[in-house]
Design a protein around this motif. Structure first.
Motif, PDB file in Angstrom:
ATOM      1  N   LEU A 138       0.826  -1.196   0.000  1.00 49.45           N
ATOM      2  CA  LEU A 138       0.000   0.000   0.000  1.00 49.45           C
ATOM      3  C   LEU A 138       0.867   1.255   0.000  1.00 49.45           C
ATOM      4  N   ALA A 139       0.480   2.253  -0.772  1.00 51.43           N
ATOM      5  CA  ALA A 139       1.138   3.559  -0.733  1.00 51.43           C
ATOM      6  C   ALA A 139       0.655   4.306   0.503  1.00 51.43           C
ATOM      7  N   LEU A 140       1.587   4.729   1.345  1.00 49.03           N
ATOM      8  CA  LEU A 140       1.237   5.295   2.639  1.00 49.03           C
ATOM      9  C   LEU A 140       1.853   6.678   2.807  1.00 49.03           C
ATOM     10  N   ASP A 141       0.996   7.651   3.139  1.00 44.32           N
ATOM     11  CA  ASP A 141       1.451   8.996   3.465  1.00 44.32           C
ATOM     12  C   ASP A 141       1.690   9.048   4.971  1.00 44.32           C
ATOM     13  N   THR A 142       2.952   9.156   5.357  1.00 44.47           N
ATOM     14  CA  THR A 142       3.302   9.197   6.771  1.00 44.47           C
ATOM     15  C   THR A 142       3.623  10.616   7.231  1.00 44.47           C
ATOM     16  N   VAL A 143       3.398  11.598   6.353  1.00 50.00           N
ATOM     17  CA  VAL A 143       3.746  12.992   6.639  1.00 50.00           C
ATOM     18  C   VAL A 143       2.519  13.819   7.016  1.00 50.00           C
ATOM     19  N   LYS A 144       1.421  13.588   6.342  1.00 47.62           N
ATOM     20  CA  LYS A 144       0.207  14.393   6.490  1.00 47.62           C
ATOM     21  C   LYS A 144      -0.381  14.297   7.898  1.00 47.62           C
ATOM     22  N   GLY A 218      -4.398 -13.530   8.622  1.00 49.77           N
ATOM     23  CA  GLY A 218      -2.981 -13.800   8.754  1.00 49.77           C
ATOM     24  C   GLY A 218      -2.155 -13.470   7.529  1.00 49.77           C
ATOM     25  N   PHE A 219      -2.759 -12.826   6.530  1.00 46.93           N
ATOM     26  CA  PHE A 219      -2.073 -12.434   5.299  1.00 46.93           C
ATOM     27  C   PHE A 219      -1.281 -11.156   5.572  1.00 46.93           C
ATOM     28  N   LYS A 220      -0.031 -11.118   5.151  1.00 47.54           N
ATOM     29  CA  LYS A 220       0.786  -9.925   5.383  1.00 47.54           C
ATOM     30  C   LYS A 220       0.615  -8.919   4.254  1.00 47.54           C
ATOM     31  N   ILE A 221       0.219  -7.707   4.608  1.00 44.94           N
ATOM     32  CA  ILE A 221       0.147  -6.589   3.673  1.00 44.94           C
ATOM     33  C   ILE A 221       1.211  -5.583   4.065  1.00 44.94           C
ATOM     34  N   ASP A 222       2.046  -5.193   3.114  1.00 40.56           N
ATOM     35  CA  ASP A 222       3.142  -4.273   3.379  1.00 40.56           C
ATOM     36  C   ASP A 222       2.764  -2.850   2.958  1.00 40.56           C
ATOM     37  N   VAL A 223       3.600  -1.904   3.351  1.00 43.01           N
ATOM     38  CA  VAL A 223       3.386  -0.508   2.970  1.00 43.01           C
ATOM     39  C   VAL A 223       4.673   0.063   2.397  1.00 43.01           C
ATOM     40  N   ALA A 224       4.512   1.117   1.584  1.00 42.00           N
ATOM     41  CA  ALA A 224       5.643   1.870   1.053  1.00 42.00           C
ATOM     42  C   ALA A 224       5.370   3.351   1.295  1.00 42.00           C
ATOM     43  N   PRO A 225       6.104   4.002   2.203  1.00 40.77           N
ATOM     44  CA  PRO A 225       5.912   5.432   2.437  1.00 40.77           C
ATOM     45  C   PRO A 225       6.254   6.232   1.178  1.00 40.77           C
ATOM     46  N   ILE A 226       5.413   7.218   0.862  1.00 39.20           N
ATOM     47  CA  ILE A 226       5.576   7.978  -0.389  1.00 39.20           C
ATOM     48  C   ILE A 226       6.389   9.238  -0.211  1.00 39.20           C
ATOM     49  N   GLY A 227       6.763   9.575   1.027  1.00 45.79           N
ATOM     50  CA  GLY A 227       7.518  10.798   1.269  1.00 45.79           C
ATOM     51  C   GLY A 227       6.611  12.021   1.339  1.00 45.79           C
ATOM     52  N   ASP A 228       7.216  13.179   1.254  1.00 45.37           N
ATOM     53  CA  ASP A 228       6.480  14.444   1.348  1.00 45.37           C
ATOM     54  C   ASP A 228       5.968  14.811  -0.039  1.00 45.37           C
ATOM     55  N   VAL A 229       4.815  14.251  -0.393  1.00 48.29           N
ATOM     56  CA  VAL A 229       4.254  14.365  -1.736  1.00 48.29           C
ATOM     57  C   VAL A 229       2.900  15.069  -1.667  1.00 48.29           C
TER      58      VAL A 229
END
Length: 250
Positions: A138-144, A218-229
């Motif tokens: 998943l694309a994840l915004d960790t800044v907002k 039990g399924f693993k879903i990963d994330v990818a931080p998108i940065g300050d976008v």
């Protein structure tokens, strides 16, 4: 891998545009030339830029508008479009909409919601995150700074996504899911089953509730931080104004 856009939604808060158009075809071009670009144009251009020239688009509400523009969109962006009909677009939520694309995601898909204005850097981030056995990213915004309406995510460094829902205290969230997902072929059958379980439980649930169903199994879903976008999910006219400002930058 193909591109996949969910473009079946009505977007009633964007009337009068959506009296005749699905939300994905609402114009977001610069002032004075609003018709030059739509949310769907942005998604297709981003896909083409990262080499995904086979694209499936799930259509439903006012689908005739997408059918009418299909050839034009293909020529404009250098893509081949497959339109997937959602027969319950005006009745059910998007867990069913994504399930309608269950056959095409068997090829692997980079999914984009049809109401998200964002730069191609998001697609590149997701593609670059592949290769370590992840099945869904998943694309994840960790800044907002988060509020009540956002699709919030809690993640664990080792276990991946633990919770994804709008219904959580924003202060407990790791970030916001922005509406883009990379789905590997190996995840297609399990995802389709989780989506079916989800909309059969309640047709008004989101496909993100299907992701939560997977996590619960039990399924693993990963994330990818998108940065300050800079990006925006367009739900109303205030979002649309912001989307037009952002679209001009990319």
């Amino acid at each position: 891998m193909i591109g996949l856009v969910l473009a079946a939604g009505a977007g009633r808060r964007l009337r009068p545009y959506t009296d005749t158009l699905p939300k994905a075809l609402v114009p977001v071009g610069p002032e004075g030339d609003e018709e030059s670009q739509t949310v769907l144009d942005i998604a297709l251009a981003n896909f083409a830029a990262v080499g995904l020239t086979d694209v499936a688009v799930v259509v439903g509400y006012r689908k005739e508008a997408v059918y009418e523009r299909k050839e034009e969109l293909e020529q404009k962006h250098g893509v081949k479009l497959t339109l997937v009909d959602n027969d319950k677009a005006e009745e059910w939520n998007n867990a069913y909409s994504l399930w309608c694309a269950r056959d095409v995601i068997k090829q692997g898909a980079l999914l984009a919601n049809g109401d998200t204005v964002h730069p191609v850097s998001v697609e590149k981030t997701l593609l670059d995150a592949r290769g370590n056995g992840q099945k869904i990213i998943l694309a994840l915004d960790t800044v907002k700074n988060l509020d009540e309406e956002e699709m919030k995510v809690v993640t664990d460094p080792e276990k991946g996504v633990q919770q994804i829902t709008k219904l959580m205290d924003p202060s407990t969230a790791s970030g916001e899911y922005i509406g883009l997902t990379l789905i590997e072929p190996e995840a297609a059958e399990e995802l389709a089953d989780a989506l079916k379980t989800t909309f059969e439980r309640d047709p008004q649930l989101y496909y993100e509730d299907g992701y939560q169903e997977l996590v619960n199994r039990g399924f693993k879903i990963d994330v990818a931080p998108i940065g300050d976008v800079q990006w925006v999910e367009i739900d109303n006219h205030e979002d649309l104004a912001k989307g037009r400002e952002i679209a001009c930058r990319y």
